[in-house]
Scaffold this active site. Structure first.
Site, mmCIF file in Angstrom:
data_model
loop_
_atom_site.group_PDB
_atom_site.id
_atom_site.type_symbol
_atom_site.label_atom_id
_atom_site.label_comp_id
_atom_site.label_asym_id
_atom_site.label_seq_id
_atom_site.Cartn_x
_atom_site.Cartn_y
_atom_site.Cartn_z
ATOM 1 C CG ASP A 284 114.612 35.224 51.721
ATOM 2 O OD1 ASP A 284 113.836 35.016 52.607
ATOM 3 O OD2 ASP A 284 115.748 35.187 52.415
ATOM 4 C CB CYS B 182 115.551 29.074 50.825
ATOM 5 S SG CYS B 182 115.399 30.851 49.953
ATOM 6 C CE LYS C 43 116.938 35.120 55.972
ATOM 7 N NZ LYS C 43 116.973 35.172 54.349
ATOM 8 C CB CYS D 225 120.275 32.871 44.718
ATOM 9 S SG CYS D 225 118.311 33.310 44.892
ATOM 10 C CB SER E 179 119.291 40.058 49.039
ATOM 11 O OG SER E 179 119.767 39.092 48.172
#
EC number: 4.2.1.9
Length: 565
Positions: free
Chosen positions: A88, A129, A131, A201, A478
């Site tokens: 993403d 990540c 998904k 993240c 996001s």
């Protein structure tokens, strides 16, 4: 557990490798490292989302190896296989981002395909990540074989001028550069230092939100959500997950025994307390659908009335996941929620024990920390995930309102039919105080793919307009997005939702107190405009995006593609 499994623990693999007629199958498996003894053991598929596409997943091959060690040392036979991942953060703001949500379905389909074909008796799925995680969980639900999910772990913070950084810092720096608050050299320095290595993240963005939700759901081992990507704790988490699947097989505990409605309510509760991503709404709806559990948008509202937001975590707060790990992760918070009657303690988990049993000996957070507030001194007394209805969202929309933005916003519409148009207008200075940015035809069908609007929302923040403008969309956000934003508007514009007929200059109100999203024109004017509206031509007519657009259902139902009735 004994070195050889019985038919009860080998219900699927026995069909593939037992008996004279399965000799060709065994011959092929000899070539990939099976011994004669291995054919007597339960086979555990290790679903790895490793790739060098993104730092979120670049280390997962090593975690998959660790999970395999755990399986093999506990009497099973591990078989590692890969599925895809996309990034993403890399594709954000481009046409490629339309594949992001699509990848959730591809991941689920691919894991189901491999496990179903190969006859694995259990599953360890490792996601990094955003998904990957719901994709893994949807496949686990469909297959309903003893399974454990492992989170790949969070990234460590970057640092520049003694300030901690993450990927959202870079997106917001772009807005600051456009506003001449920083120069090119400063932007380049932030860019170079924000992502120091492997892991997802660093804030309470979608990856950490979903990892926490899955742990609260009972499908990960305790503390799996709160471990750094590169750490001994994460490696041991993988080994223990491998061993845990064998114990689940022995006890015949399946995902359907764990993923019940009360368990999903626990996941929702923890997401709210942590200030988690709006994507959790979409993904938990999809996971519940795959598990045949009746969870709706209104469950988020019902639970949210009683659960406070207590975590001061990015994006709206100041701390990162790495700092939460240092004070104990989410387990102490879950213990507090349990003690206050906000969690269902009798829910079964992948440990074979109940949630209450898992939390019985958890120590509280250290004195003096201000990262996780007490329940009687919250950041917000109820949920930041606000489900709105109204003439712009008759089937619902999802807002992320922490209270720091205010609770009510009325402004004037500036309408864009794609994310790129809106971003350019923001960067050019065309958006001013009092505007409601409307981005439409970005829903699951209209995009297609329901892109995340991190680029425009970060540009708004970088421009210093976070409290001055609002943004609404049938796309999504996001986990790094903050500000006065509303997404997942349903029905989406492409299928004739009222968002399709908003015009520049229309007044719009977002009311997080009354849970309303209102276009201030009368019903007759809405009907007149809709009568003149024509559906745009599809943007894709062949390939995976066209297929997705044809199959996907509403965001209010999870945007899933396998409800074919």
């Amino acid at each position: 557990m004994s070195q050889s499994g019985d038919k009860n623990t080998r219900a699927h693999s026995a069909l593939v490798v037992d008996g004279m007629e399965r000799a060709p199958s065994r011959a092929m498996l000899h070539a990939v490292g099976f011994s004669n003894d291995d054919f007597k053991k339960p086979q555990i598929g290790i679903a790895s989302t490793w790739s060098m596409v993104t730092p979120c997943n670049m280390h997962i091959n090593k975690l998959a190896d660790a999970a395999g060690i755990g399986v093999n040392n506990s009497g099973g036979k591990a078989v590692i296989f890969n599925t895809i991942t996309i990034s993403d953060g890399i594709s954000m703001g481009t046409e490629g981002m339309k594949y992001s949500l699509v990848s959730r379905e591809v991941i689920a389909d691919s894991i189901e395909t491999v496990v179903g074909c190969q006859g694995f008796d259990g599953i360890v799925a490792i996601g990094g990540c955003d998904k990957n995680m719901p994709g893994c969980m949807m496949a686990i639900s469909r297959l309903n074989r003893p399974s454990v999910f492992v989170y790949g772990g969070t990234i460590m913070p970057g640092c520049h001028k003694d300030k901690k950084l993450d990927v959202v810092s870079v997106f917001e720096a772009v807005g600051a550069r456009a506003n001449n608050q920083i120069d090119d050299a400063e932007l380049a320095a932030i860019e170079a230092k924000a992502i120091p290595g492997p892991g997802s993240c660093g804030g309470m963005y979608t990856a950490n939100t979903m990892a926490s939700a899955i742990e609260a759901l009972g499908m990960s081992l305790p503390n799996s959500s709160a471990q750094a990507a590169i750490s001994d704790d994460k490696r041991l988490d993988c080994e223990r997950a491998g061993a845990a699947v064998l114990e689940l097989l022995r006890q015949d505990i399946k995902p359907s025994d764990i993923m019940t409605k009360p368990a999903f309510e626990n996941a929702i509760t923890v997401v709210i307390a942590l200030g988690g991503s709006t994507n959790a709404v979409l993904h938990l709806l999809a996971m519940a659908n795959a598990a045949n559990v009746d969870i709706t948008l209104d469950d988020f509202t019902r639970i949210g009335k009683h659960v406070p937001l207590v975590a001061d975590l990015k994006p709206s707060g100041k701390y990162q996941m790495a700092e939460l790990i240092e004070i104990g992760g989410i387990q102490p918070l879950m213990k507090v929620l349990l003690d206050k009657g906000l969690l269902h303690g009798d829910c079964l988990t992948v440990t074979g024990k109940t949630m209450a049993e898992n939390l019985a000996n958890v120590n509280p957070y250290p004195d003096g920390q201000d990262m996780i507030r007490s329940l009687d001194n919250p950041i917000k007394k109820d949920s930041h995930l606000v489900v709105l209805y109204g003439n712009l969202a008759s089937e619902g929309a999802v807002a992320k309102i922490t209270g720091k933005e205010g609770l009510v916003f009325t402004g004037t519409a500036k309408v864009f039919d794609a994310e790129e148009q809106a971003l350019q207008s923001i960067l050019n200075g065309d958006i001013v105080k009092g505007d409601v940015i409307v981005i439409r035809y970005e829903g699951p069908k209209g995009g297609p793919g329901m892109r995340e609007m991190l680029s425009p929302t970060s540009a708004i923040m970088g421009k210093g307009l976070g409290k001055e403008v609002a943004l609404i969309t049938d796309g999504r956000f996001s986990g790094g997005t903050h500000g006065f934003v509303v997404g997942h508007i349903t029905p989406e514009a492409y299928v004739g939702g009222a968002l399709a007929i908003v015009e520049n200059g229309d007044a719009i109100t977002i009311d997080a107190e009354k849970n309303l999203l209102t276009l201030h024109i009368d019903d007759q004017a809405v009907a007149t405009r809709l009568a003149k509206w024509q559906q745009p031509a599809p943007r894709y007519t062949r390939g995976v995006l066209a297929k997705y657009a044809k199959l996907v259902n509403s965001a209010s139902l999870g945007a899933v593609t396998d409800n074919l009735d």
